[in-house]
Motif scaffolding. Sequence first.
Motif: not given
Length: 475
Positions: A246-265
């Motif tokens: 992954v690259e930086g834009p593929d990941l995000f952090v939500d309001e609960d400080n949990v890291v997620y990866m963007r996927t087609t699912r």
Amino acid sequence: MPNKNEDIYDEMWAGNGEVREAYVNLKSWLENTPPETFRRKREEAEFLFRRLGITFAVYGEGGDPERLIPYDIVPRVLSGQKWREMEKGMEQRVRAINAFLADIYDKQEIVAAGVVPKEIIDANEAYIPEMRGVKPPSSVHAHIAGVDMVCVDGDFVVLEDNVRTPSGVSYMLGNREAEMRLFPELFSLHRIQAVDHYPDELRKRLQSVSPNQERMPRVVVLTPGRFNSAYFEHAFLADKMGVELVEGPDLFVDEDNVVYMRTTRGPQRVDVIYRRIDDAFLDPEAFNPDSVLGVRGLVGAYRAGNVAIANAIGNGVADDKAIYVYVPEMVRFYLGQEPILKNVPTFMGRKADDLKYIKDNLQDLVVKEVHGSGGYGMLVGPKSTKEECETYWKRIEADPDGFIAQPTLALSTCPTFVGEGVAPRHVDLRPFVLSGADGISIVPGGLTRVAMKEGSLVVNSSQGGGTKDTWVLED
């Protein structure tokens, strides 16, 4: 061909002209293989590496920066007994460095005890005070360590420790694959310990430090992108481990400080990030606000204990060459043991007596920048002119704390196929030490780097050095 310089330890030839036991079968192969076969096999290896995309970008050079690292088809051979000695020393050393990193971002007991000077820590650009009190999952800081060693007079000594983002393991694995394809008959003559399980070992160690053990931890490899010099390695390891690149834009952090990866699912939670991005670019919210490589909010998720980052943020303080001097004392302080692996004698510019010695003996020393890497910015005294030494001394004089010096070591030599045939060339070794919640593992071997030029002591790939397969024999 034996080394003509009897003051230099040759790993194949003993001083009496006899071949060392580990190289007996290799000697027969070298004698019975025509040079034309070696040349043809080397061309085949280059074709294979280009097909696999194993290239190395050298920044600052004109033209196309992508090039092959020179690959030497003659393997380096280590006995099982020698490797076991080295293995114990590396495990001990990395345990001490992990303890140091945990301590230096907590109570700093080693500083309070007067073992490591506080000013060295405070002046270190790689030390991140904001990380004090932040404990990484499973308290592991250096998940992947590269311990750079050289063989001097038959004994391996440590040149430096790499616990930020050590690279080169893809070349270790690629070299072995190439060697097996090119010379299967050579493998039938030796019992060689395998290295191809490294990706599995790495994945297991990374999964073991996941803060969420209730399900199968999700691991990703975070790369700055295809323009990075080691991008091939990032993609290679992600593929071999069976995890997402992954690259930086593929990941995000939500309001609960949990890291997620963007996927087609939809978003998928990420538990462990094997990052190949420097600290300063990991999170524009916490560090460099101009970074487009990292993930906004990642440090907050890390502080909250919701994600493991390998290697840990702030590890660069232990990469520092001024800190390297104190690693033997770390072993004694944290483990209560005597160091198995020795350091190279080192003179520190920050010490008045050492500085005077450096000035008086500059043409006999190798001088390095404390924060330097890749072979850049160093002076090899015996290979430099008087004018070059005088110019370099002015740099030291202007910032003595920024330099260390070491004696010019008689690095061991190994048989290497070069233009004129098989000849001795100087080598070093970077084994890779993996640490996790479930312990430490070391794949037998590592990346051997070789100085392709006769007499050269500079083995760095960025300075024209090559690589070769490293064999550890079964007993």
